[in-house]
Design a protein around this motif. Sequence first.
Motif, PDB file in Angstrom:
ATOM      1  N   LEU A 167     -38.303 -33.701   7.982  1.00 10.49           N
ATOM      2  CA  LEU A 167     -38.920 -32.989   7.066  1.00 10.49           C
ATOM      3  C   LEU A 167     -39.709 -33.650   6.072  1.00 10.49           C
ATOM      4  CD1 LEU A 167     -35.790 -31.163   6.716  1.00 10.49           C
ATOM      5  CD2 LEU A 167     -37.104 -30.002   7.683  1.00 10.49           C
ATOM      6  N   GLY A 168     -40.962 -33.026   6.003  1.00  8.84           N
ATOM      7  CA  GLY A 168     -41.504 -33.713   5.074  1.00  8.84           C
ATOM      8  C   GLY A 168     -42.877 -34.238   5.738  1.00  8.84           C
ATOM      9  N   CYS A 169     -43.215 -35.546   5.874  1.00 10.30           N
ATOM     10  CA  CYS A 169     -45.103 -35.594   5.648  1.00 10.30           C
ATOM     11  C   CYS A 169     -44.985 -37.155   6.419  1.00 10.30           C
ATOM     12  CB  CYS A 169     -45.443 -36.989   4.286  1.00 10.30           C
ATOM     13  SG  CYS A 169     -44.360 -38.520   4.172  1.00 10.30           S
ATOM     14  N   VAL A 212     -30.841 -36.592   9.343  1.00 10.69           N
ATOM     15  CA  VAL A 212     -31.003 -35.501   8.555  1.00 10.69           C
ATOM     16  C   VAL A 212     -32.155 -36.187   7.605  1.00 10.69           C
ATOM     17  CG1 VAL A 212     -31.972 -33.130   7.544  1.00 10.69           C
ATOM     18  CG2 VAL A 212     -29.886 -32.858   8.428  1.00 10.69           C
ATOM     19  N   ASN A 213     -33.476 -35.910   8.289  1.00 11.22           N
ATOM     20  CA  ASN A 213     -34.645 -37.001   7.401  1.00 11.22           C
ATOM     21  C   ASN A 213     -35.077 -36.142   6.432  1.00 11.22           C
ATOM     22  OD1 ASN A 213     -35.898 -39.122   6.736  1.00 11.22           O
ATOM     23  ND2 ASN A 213     -37.836 -38.941   7.913  1.00 11.22           N
ATOM     24  N   THR A 214     -34.738 -35.559   4.899  1.00 13.31           N
ATOM     25  CA  THR A 214     -35.888 -34.970   4.308  1.00 13.31           C
ATOM     26  C   THR A 214     -36.589 -35.412   3.732  1.00 13.31           C
ATOM     27  OG1 THR A 214     -34.082 -35.981   2.125  1.00 13.31           O
ATOM     28  CG2 THR A 214     -32.810 -34.480   3.371  1.00 13.31           C
ATOM     29  N   CYS A 215     -37.083 -34.074   2.376  1.00 15.16           N
ATOM     30  CA  CYS A 215     -38.648 -34.070   1.962  1.00 15.16           C
ATOM     31  C   CYS A 215     -38.059 -34.001   0.646  1.00 15.16           C
ATOM     32  CB  CYS A 215     -39.952 -33.866   2.135  1.00 15.16           C
ATOM     33  SG  CYS A 215     -41.121 -33.445   1.012  1.00 15.16           S
ATOM     34  N   GLY A 216     -38.267 -34.992  -0.286  1.00 13.50           N
ATOM     35  CA  GLY A 216     -38.086 -34.087  -1.975  1.00 13.50           C
ATOM     36  C   GLY A 216     -39.173 -34.243  -3.207  1.00 13.50           C
ATOM     37  N   ALA A 248     -41.147 -26.488  -2.398  1.00 14.13           N
ATOM     38  CA  ALA A 248     -40.490 -25.641  -0.846  1.00 14.13           C
ATOM     39  C   ALA A 248     -39.787 -26.658  -0.240  1.00 14.13           C
ATOM     40  CB  ALA A 248     -41.604 -25.176  -1.272  1.00 14.13           C
ATOM     41  N   ALA A 249     -40.589 -27.708  -0.195  1.00 13.99           N
ATOM     42  CA  ALA A 249     -39.524 -28.845   0.931  1.00 13.99           C
ATOM     43  C   ALA A 249     -38.341 -29.308   0.521  1.00 13.99           C
ATOM     44  CB  ALA A 249     -40.692 -29.882   0.922  1.00 13.99           C
ATOM     45  N   SER A 293     -35.315 -28.728   2.823  1.00 14.33           N
ATOM     46  CA  SER A 293     -34.118 -29.789   3.102  1.00 14.33           C
ATOM     47  C   SER A 293     -32.987 -29.556   2.699  1.00 14.33           C
ATOM     48  CB  SER A 293     -34.514 -31.367   2.558  1.00 14.33           C
ATOM     49  OG  SER A 293     -36.101 -31.662   2.679  1.00 14.33           O
ATOM     50  N   LEU A 294     -32.764 -28.510   1.455  1.00  8.97           N
ATOM     51  CA  LEU A 294     -31.281 -29.048   1.229  1.00  8.97           C
ATOM     52  C   LEU A 294     -30.515 -27.568   2.786  1.00  8.97           C
ATOM     53  CD1 LEU A 294     -32.162 -28.285  -2.744  1.00  8.97           C
ATOM     54  CD2 LEU A 294     -29.954 -30.229  -1.164  1.00  8.97           C
ATOM     55  N   ASP A 295     -31.194 -26.970   2.413  1.00  9.37           N
ATOM     56  CA  ASP A 295     -31.546 -25.663   3.917  1.00  9.37           C
ATOM     57  C   ASP A 295     -30.654 -26.179   5.156  1.00  9.37           C
ATOM     58  OD1 ASP A 295     -31.148 -24.099   1.767  1.00  9.37           O
ATOM     59  OD2 ASP A 295     -33.129 -22.707   2.715  1.00  9.37           O
ATOM     60  N   SER A 296     -31.543 -26.669   5.782  1.00  9.40           N
ATOM     61  CA  SER A 296     -31.374 -27.577   6.435  1.00  9.40           C
ATOM     62  C   SER A 296     -30.290 -28.484   7.158  1.00  9.40           C
ATOM     63  CB  SER A 296     -32.789 -29.073   6.882  1.00  9.40           C
ATOM     64  OG  SER A 296     -33.740 -27.761   7.134  1.00  9.40           O
ATOM     65  N   ILE A 297     -30.132 -29.195   5.974  1.00 10.38           N
ATOM     66  CA  ILE A 297     -28.492 -30.313   5.252  1.00 10.38           C
ATOM     67  C   ILE A 297     -27.834 -29.281   5.472  1.00 10.38           C
ATOM     68  CG2 ILE A 297     -26.647 -31.217   4.162  1.00 10.38           C
ATOM     69  CD1 ILE A 297     -29.581 -32.284   3.415  1.00 10.38           C
ATOM     70  N   GLY A 298     -27.597 -27.652   5.189  1.00 14.87           N
ATOM     71  CA  GLY A 298     -26.787 -26.690   5.062  1.00 14.87           C
ATOM     72  C   GLY A 298     -26.387 -26.157   6.549  1.00 14.87           C
ATOM     73  N   GLU A 299     -27.483 -25.999   7.146  1.00 15.76           N
ATOM     74  CA  GLU A 299     -27.717 -25.728   8.582  1.00 15.76           C
ATOM     75  C   GLU A 299     -26.794 -26.496   9.723  1.00 15.76           C
ATOM     76  OE1 GLU A 299     -30.366 -24.596  12.048  1.00 15.76           O
ATOM     77  OE2 GLU A 299     -31.030 -24.159  10.005  1.00 15.76           O
TER      78      GLU A 299
END
Length: 95
Positions: free
Chosen positions: A3-5, A38-42, A46-47, A51-57
């Motif tokens: 997720l992210g850049c 899960v590679n996140t954006c912080g 909105a990102a 990211s938090l939703d994707s971790i939960g999924e």
Amino acid sequence: MSLGCPKALVDSENILTRLRADGYEISPSYGDADLVVVNTCGFIDAAVEESLDSIGEALAENGKVIVTGCLGARKAEIQARHPDVLEITGPHAKE
């Protein structure tokens, strides 16, 4: 999942390359995977939420999740929402 850049995408590609070189297979689905990274954006609110939703999924579908990326630098925020995450690392933590 990345997720992210574009920098996050490069980090994800580096992680995938290293995993494949170490003999791991990449699964197309959460259910078939032994572990989900899960590679996140912080940076943008909105990102962060995505990211938090994707971790939960990933947790709901698989249960074994490692979080990395920029949001990983905010470990307490992730743990508050998803205490069952196995490990949290920050950006560029490919090992």
